[in-house]
Design a protein around this motif. Structure first.
Motif, short mmCIF file in Angstrom:
data_model
loop_
_atom_site.label_atom_id
_atom_site.label_comp_id
_atom_site.label_asym_id
_atom_site.label_seq_id
_atom_site.Cartn_x
_atom_site.Cartn_y
_atom_site.Cartn_z
N HIS A 4 53.20 47.69 46.51
CA HIS A 4 52.05 47.00 45.91
C HIS A 4 50.83 47.19 46.82
CE1 HIS A 4 50.07 44.07 43.34
NE2 HIS A 4 49.66 43.44 44.41
N ILE A 5 49.81 47.90 46.29
CA ILE A 5 48.64 48.22 47.11
C ILE A 5 47.36 47.60 46.56
CG2 ILE A 5 49.63 50.40 47.96
CD1 ILE A 5 47.94 51.81 45.83
N ASP A 6 47.49 46.75 45.59
CA ASP A 6 46.30 46.14 45.00
C ASP A 6 45.94 44.79 45.61
OD1 ASP A 6 46.02 48.25 43.35
OD2 ASP A 6 47.22 47.38 41.72
N ALA A 7 46.57 44.47 46.73
CA ALA A 7 46.29 43.18 47.36
C ALA A 7 44.84 43.14 47.86
CB ALA A 7 47.24 42.93 48.53
N THR A 8 44.21 42.03 47.70
CA THR A 8 42.83 41.86 48.18
C THR A 8 42.84 41.72 49.70
OG1 THR A 8 42.27 40.70 46.14
CG2 THR A 8 40.74 40.47 48.01
N PRO A 9 42.09 42.58 50.37
CA PRO A 9 42.05 42.46 51.84
C PRO A 9 41.35 41.19 52.28
CG PRO A 9 40.41 44.04 51.08
CD PRO A 9 41.23 43.65 49.87
N ALA A 10 41.86 40.60 53.33
CA ALA A 10 41.24 39.38 53.87
C ALA A 10 39.93 39.75 54.55
CB ALA A 10 42.19 38.72 54.86
N PRO A 11 38.94 38.87 54.46
CA PRO A 11 37.65 39.15 55.13
C PRO A 11 37.84 39.18 56.65
CG PRO A 11 37.72 36.88 54.35
CD PRO A 11 38.93 37.57 53.80
#
Ligand SMILES: [Zn+2]
Length: 74
Positions: A4-11
């Motif tokens: 799964h590569i659609d995770a939103t990156p943390a700021p």
């Protein structure tokens, strides 16, 4: 199975301003002197933490404070 590569990156942490532990920074050269009574004695105190010797006369203690401020001031 695909990862799964659609995770939103943390700021990044740098985006969050750090809270200031101090609210009113004071210049280190500030010497606000005053006199305080200690029993039957009077002694000079300064905002920098300095304390003068105990005097029987408030006028003498005040002179100690004046001398300290004049000595420590730039
Ligand atoms: Zn001082």
């Amino acid at each position: 199975m695909e990862p799964h590569i659609d995770a939103t990156p943390a700021p990044p942490l740098d985006a969050v301003p750090a809270p200031r532990p101090w609210s009113q920074p004071q210049p280190p050269t500030a010497h606000t002197t005053s006199t305080t009574d200690r029993g039957s004695f009077c002694l000079a105190v300064c905002s920098c933490g300095w304390k003068g010797p105990a005097r029987r006369s408030r006028d003498v203690a005040r002179k100690d404070a004046t001398g300290h401020a004049a000595t420590e001031a730039p």
